[in-house]
Design an enzyme around this catalytic site. Structure first.
Site, PDB file in Angstrom:
ATOM      1  N   ILE A 180      35.020  17.406  51.283  1.00 28.59           N
ATOM      2  CA  ILE A 180      35.488  16.046  51.582  1.00 28.59           C
ATOM      3  C   ILE A 180      35.893  15.357  50.278  1.00 28.59           C
ATOM      4  CG2 ILE A 180      34.812  13.795  52.516  1.00 28.59           C
ATOM      5  CD1 ILE A 180      32.888  15.288  54.414  1.00 28.59           C
ATOM      6  N   ARG A 206      34.360  -4.477  36.702  1.00 33.47           N
ATOM      7  CA  ARG A 206      33.004  -4.075  37.064  1.00 33.47           C
ATOM      8  C   ARG A 206      32.544  -4.564  38.437  1.00 33.47           C
ATOM      9  NH1 ARG A 206      30.653  -5.726  31.297  1.00 33.47           N
ATOM     10  NH2 ARG A 206      31.963  -7.478  31.884  1.00 33.47           N
ATOM     11  N   HIS A 237      44.795  19.587  53.611  1.00 36.45           N
ATOM     12  CA  HIS A 237      44.351  18.626  52.604  1.00 36.45           C
ATOM     13  C   HIS A 237      45.083  17.296  52.781  1.00 36.45           C
ATOM     14  CE1 HIS A 237      43.375  22.496  50.453  1.00 36.45           C
ATOM     15  NE2 HIS A 237      42.225  21.858  50.445  1.00 36.45           N
ATOM     16  N   ASP A 277      41.561  30.383  44.037  1.00 34.41           N
ATOM     17  CA  ASP A 277      42.508  30.170  45.136  1.00 34.41           C
ATOM     18  C   ASP A 277      43.809  30.918  44.862  1.00 34.41           C
ATOM     19  OD1 ASP A 277      44.161  29.393  47.139  1.00 34.41           O
ATOM     20  OD2 ASP A 277      44.010  27.233  46.773  1.00 34.41           O
ATOM     21  N   THR A 280      39.482  13.318  50.208  1.00 35.23           N
ATOM     22  CA  THR A 280      40.369  12.206  50.585  1.00 35.23           C
ATOM     23  C   THR A 280      39.601  10.965  51.056  1.00 35.23           C
ATOM     24  OG1 THR A 280      42.146  13.724  51.143  1.00 35.23           O
ATOM     25  CG2 THR A 280      42.225  11.555  52.183  1.00 35.23           C
ATOM     26  N   ASP A 329      36.674  23.578  42.172  1.00 30.31           N
ATOM     27  CA  ASP A 329      37.476  23.550  43.400  1.00 30.31           C
ATOM     28  C   ASP A 329      38.896  24.034  43.090  1.00 30.31           C
ATOM     29  OD1 ASP A 329      38.013  22.913  46.068  1.00 30.31           O
ATOM     30  OD2 ASP A 329      38.579  20.836  45.602  1.00 30.31           O
ATOM     31  N   HIS A 330      39.416  24.928  43.888  1.00 32.96           N
ATOM     32  CA  HIS A 330      40.797  25.425  43.754  1.00 32.96           C
ATOM     33  C   HIS A 330      41.166  25.870  42.341  1.00 32.96           C
ATOM     34  CE1 HIS A 330      42.092  24.620  47.823  1.00 32.96           C
ATOM     35  NE2 HIS A 330      41.432  23.492  47.761  1.00 32.96           N
TER      36      HIS A 330
HETATM   37  P1  13P Z   1      40.355  16.526  52.146  1.00 34.56           P
HETATM   38  O1  13P Z   1      41.706  16.234  51.555  1.00 34.56           O
HETATM   39  O2  13P Z   1      40.374  16.605  53.616  1.00 34.56           O
HETATM   40  O3  13P Z   1      39.313  15.589  51.655  1.00 34.56           O
HETATM   41  O4  13P Z   1      39.940  17.996  51.647  1.00 34.56           O
HETATM   42  C1  13P Z   1      39.436  18.184  50.347  1.00 34.56           C
HETATM   43  C2  13P Z   1      39.299  19.621  50.005  1.00 34.56           C
HETATM   44  O5  13P Z   1      39.331  20.499  50.829  1.00 34.56           O
HETATM   45  C3  13P Z   1      39.099  19.925  48.581  1.00 34.56           C
HETATM   46  O6  13P Z   1      39.132  21.278  48.334  1.00 34.56           O
END
Ligand code: 13P
Length: 316
Positions: A254, A280, A179, A103, A256, A81-82
Site C-alpha cells: 500500500i 510543521r 499501481h 522486478d 498510493t 520495492d521494485h
Molecule cells: P498502490 O499504488 O496500490 O499503493 O501499490 C503500491 C505497490 O504495489 C508498491 O509496490
C-alpha cells in the site's frame, strides 16, 4: 526490532497479511510506526528506488533506524520495492535490508528467471530473502508505466516453474490490481481464481499483492474539494484483503493511499489557512492522520493485534 521478512511470513501465512508500506521521509516513518504500535501489528517498510534517491538513501536508512529506537516495541522488516538488478545488489550488500524485490517482470519468462536467479543467489549467500514478480501489473510505478491491455495475469503453472527455477522466497502475482489511483474501469475485479490455483500448486508458499491501495473515495472527494483534480480513481475493495490472505497472500503493498492522505491534509490545511507558511502544523496533522490510516489498514489485513504472539514465537 528489524526481523527477516521470512520470519514475518512464517507467522502470517494463511492467517493474515503483513502490510507493506512505502516511505520516503520522516513524517511517513513517524505515522507508520505510531499506527503500527497503536494497532499492535508487525509491518514491512518498503523503500523504492525513487525513495532512496529522494533525499539520500543514508538519510532514509537513518530515519528508519531512529524510528526503531523511538518505538522499541515495533517488529518490522525492511524491504526494497521494485528493484533492478544493480539496486538489489547495493541493498543486499548494505547489510540494512531484510529482503529485496527484483522486478524483471517486463522481461520474457526465461530472462526474468535468469535475472531473478542471479539476485536470489547473491541474496541467499547473505541470508536475505527475495521477492520476484511474474505477470505484469498495469498502472504507473515510479518510472515504469504499463499501458492498458499490456498487463497480464500470472499463469499458475508458470509461477510454479518460476519459483522452482529461481528459488525466490515469495512471488508477486498479477491478479488484476495495478499501481496508482486508477486501478479499475467500471467494476473492481480481483482474480481470486489465480490465487487459488497457485495455492493448490504451491501450498505454504508466500504470495505478494502489489497495487493494493483502496483509493478511498471520501479522501479523493476531499482532495478535489480542496483544489485537486483526481477524477475517475478507483482502488481495491478493502474487504478483499483478508480473503486474499487466506489464499496465501502474506504481503499487501500500500503506497498510493498514503500519498492521498498527505495530499488531502496539505491541500485542506493551506486552503483553510492561506496566510500560513509554517509546514510543521500540517506535518503534525499528517503524522496523526497517517497513523490512523495505518492502524485502520492493519485491522483490515488481520495483522492488528498480532505483535505479542509474533514476539513470543520469535522468542524475544
Ligand atoms: P498502490 O499504488 O496500490 O499503493 O501499490 C503500491 C505497490 O504495489 C508498491 O509496490
Amino acid at each position: 526490532m528489524i526481523v527477516t521478512t521470512a520470519q514475518l511470513f512464517k507467522h502470517a501465512y494463511g492467517k493474515y497479511a503483513v502490510g507493506a508500506y512505502n516511505i520516503n521521509n520522516a513524517e511517513q516513518a513517524m505515522g507508520l510506526f505510531r499506527g503500527a504500535i497503536e494497532s499492535q501489528a508487525p509491518f514491512i517498510i518498503q523503500i523504492s528506488k525513487g525513495a532512496r534517491a529522494y533525499t539520500d538513501k543514508r538519510m532514509l536508512e537513518a530515519i528508519i533506524r531512529s524510528a526503531g529506537d523511538i518505538f522499541p516495541e515495533a517488529i518490522f522488516a525492511v524491504h526494497l520495492d521494485h528493484g533492478d538488478e544493480q539496486t538489489c545488489y547495493e541493498c543486499i550488500d548494505s547489510g540494512f535490508f531484510s529482503s529485496v524485490m527484483i522486478d524483471a517482470s517486463h522481461d520474457p519468462f526465461d530472462k526474468n528467471v535468469e535475472i531473478s536467479k542471479r539476485v536470489v543467489d547473491r541474496a541467499h549467500a547473505k541470508g536475505i530473502s527475495v521477492e520476484a514478480e511474474l505477470g505484469m501489473l498495469g498502472g504507473v510505478e515510479e518510472d515504469i508505466k504499463v499501458e492498458d491491455g499490456h498487463a497480464t495475469l500470472t499463469n499458475p503453472a508458470e509461477a510454479q516453474e518460476f519459483v522452482k527455477r529461481t528459488g525466490c522466497d515469495s512471488l508477486a502475482c498479477a491478479i488484476g490490481t495495478s499501481h496508482g489511483a486508477f486501478k479499475f474501469k467500471g467494476k473492481q475485479s480481483l482474480h481470486f481464481d489465480v490465487l487459488e490455483k497457485i495455492k493448490h500448486l504451491m501450498p505454504g508458499y508466500p504470495l505478494v499483492m502489489h497495487g493494493s491501495s483502496s483509493v478511498p473515495q471520501d479522501e479523493v472527494a476531499r482532495i478535489n474539494a480542496a483544489g485537486g483534480t483526481i477524477a475517475g480513481s478507483m482502488g481495491v475493495d478493502v474487504n478483499e484483503y483478508l480473503p486474499a490472505a487466506k489464499l496465501g497472500v502474506t504481503k499487501i503493498n500500500i503506497d498510493t493511499d498514503g500519498r492521498l492522505v498527505w495530499t488531502r491534509v496539505h491541500r485542506e490545511f493551506f486552503r483553510d489557512k492561506p496566510s500560513e507558511f509554517d509546514f510543521r502544523p500540517p506535518g503534525k496533522i499528517f503524522i496523526a492522520e497517517y497513523a490512523k490510516f495505518i492502524a485502520s489498514r492493519n485491522k483490515l489485513l488481520g495483522s492488528a493485534g498480532q505483535l505479542a504472539d509474533l514476539r513470543a514465537s520469535l522468542g524475544k
